[in-house]
Design an enzyme around this catalytic site. Sequence first.
Site, short mmCIF file in Angstrom:
data_model
loop_
_atom_site.label_atom_id
_atom_site.label_comp_id
_atom_site.label_asym_id
_atom_site.label_seq_id
_atom_site.Cartn_x
_atom_site.Cartn_y
_atom_site.Cartn_z
N SER A 156 6.47 54.39 6.21
CA SER A 156 5.42 55.42 5.98
C SER A 156 3.97 54.58 5.99
CB SER A 156 5.67 56.13 4.80
OG SER A 156 4.31 56.93 4.49
N TYR A 169 7.73 57.07 -4.27
CA TYR A 169 7.76 56.71 -2.76
C TYR A 169 7.01 55.67 -2.03
CZ TYR A 169 7.39 59.00 1.84
OH TYR A 169 7.33 59.15 3.35
P1 NAD Z 1 13.54 65.48 6.33
O1 NAD Z 1 13.61 66.15 5.03
O2 NAD Z 1 13.24 66.66 7.42
O3 NAD Z 1 14.54 64.65 6.57
C1 NAD Z 1 15.34 63.63 5.62
C2 NAD Z 1 16.71 63.38 6.20
O4 NAD Z 1 17.14 62.61 5.19
C3 NAD Z 1 17.63 64.86 6.26
O5 NAD Z 1 18.42 64.68 7.15
C4 NAD Z 1 18.50 64.84 4.88
O6 NAD Z 1 19.72 65.39 5.06
C5 NAD Z 1 18.44 63.27 4.71
N1 NAD Z 1 18.84 62.87 3.54
C6 NAD Z 1 18.09 63.28 2.45
N2 NAD Z 1 18.96 62.75 1.15
C7 NAD Z 1 19.88 62.00 1.73
C8 NAD Z 1 21.22 61.47 1.05
N3 NAD Z 1 21.25 61.24 -0.41
N4 NAD Z 1 21.89 60.96 1.85
C9 NAD Z 1 22.00 61.16 3.27
N5 NAD Z 1 20.93 61.79 3.83
C10 NAD Z 1 20.05 62.15 3.00
O7 NAD Z 1 12.13 64.78 6.17
P2 NAD Z 1 11.20 63.95 7.34
O8 NAD Z 1 10.17 64.30 7.09
O9 NAD Z 1 12.04 63.91 8.56
O10 NAD Z 1 11.45 62.46 6.89
C11 NAD Z 1 12.28 61.40 7.52
C12 NAD Z 1 11.72 60.17 7.01
O11 NAD Z 1 10.49 59.80 7.56
C13 NAD Z 1 11.55 59.85 5.57
O12 NAD Z 1 11.94 58.50 5.26
C14 NAD Z 1 10.33 59.83 5.04
O13 NAD Z 1 9.90 59.39 4.08
C15 NAD Z 1 9.51 59.50 6.44
N6 NAD Z 1 8.12 60.06 6.79
C16 NAD Z 1 8.04 61.21 7.02
C17 NAD Z 1 6.64 61.71 7.31
C18 NAD Z 1 6.20 63.16 7.40
O14 NAD Z 1 5.15 63.53 7.53
N7 NAD Z 1 7.35 64.05 7.73
C19 NAD Z 1 5.45 60.89 7.24
C20 NAD Z 1 5.93 59.24 6.90
C21 NAD Z 1 7.09 59.16 6.81
#
Ligand code: NAD
Length: 274
Positions: A156, A169
């Site tokens: 991130s 985080y």
């Molecule tokens: P999201 O909530 O849509 O997806 C998260 C995924 O992780 C889901 O498939 C969920 O089922 C899975 N997950 C959660 N807990 C779990 C567990 N205990 N075991 C197995 N799977 C588990 O979120 P996202 O926004 O797509 O984020 C995905 C990644 O990208 C994360 O690491 C997040 O920190 C990172 N990220 C997101 C953003 C953003 O703006 N959305 C920005 C920077 C980084």
Amino acid sequence: MNIQLKTQDGSVTKPLAGRVSLVTGSTSGIGLGIARALAAAGSAVVLNGLGIAAEIARTRDQISADCGVKVGYSAADMTRPEAIAEMIAATIGEHGRLDVLVNNAGIQYVAPLDQFPIEKWDAILSINLSSAFHTMRLALPAMRQNKFGRIINIASAHGLVASPFKAAYVAAKHGIVGLTKVAALETAEEGITCNAICPGYVYTPLVEAQIDGQARAHGISREKVIRDVLLAQQPNKRFATVEELGALTVFLASEAAASITGIALPVDGGWTAH
Ligand code: NAD
């Protein structure tokens, strides 16, 4: 997205044909977008994450039909090292290899440091950081055997800079950037690369839900929420898309990226240039 390369004799091939990829946390959002992109580039894909079984089965069928590749699924809980071990063993057992590992599963919780719930700290550290240690330590022997591997960690912008109230985080994301560099150094001569992608705000269903919620809570327009609240830190004032992250992941997984290792690449519209 359907990615194809033309070879010298004019035949068409996909850049990741014959590869096997595992994407943690790929039942929604960024992970799902990355899994789709890897499949479109010709890789068999193993999905992982929480969700409703029937919806996950539909997603598998759809990606498989669209891309003509095998799509598997592991329900492994990323807080449980023994479940992670089963997932890696099952992937290698079924496909005979694991070429591309994308550590994407992640959760968030926001609270001042002195009020941060201990169980939330533990959950974030284990899902956002320790799960990647476990997948990597277990995937590396198979990658070493094939003299090929691509590890892509979804960190991130918070792996590079901090924001208040996100102690766990930010700590986990800085941690995964460090882990990425160590893995890159340990594997540098073995055909394996390890890189981190550092997105700013990405447009996902969760972000969409926040827009309407914040607009109602503050009594301001959607446009104002996007520009002044969610994208306050993001100079280009637009969300990155899961398709952009998918395309970048495919590139990092390809032969063309063989010399790129140990980087933490911001995809943040200039956020960390501040
Ligand atoms: P999201 O909530 O849509 O997806 C998260 C995924 O992780 C889901 O498939 C969920 O089922 C899975 N997950 C959660 N807990 C779990 C567990 N205990 N075991 C197995 N799977 C588990 O979120 P996202 O926004 O797509 O984020 C995905 C990644 O990208 C994360 O690491 C997040 O920190 C990172 N990220 C997101 C953003 C953003 O703006 N959305 C920005 C920077 C980084």
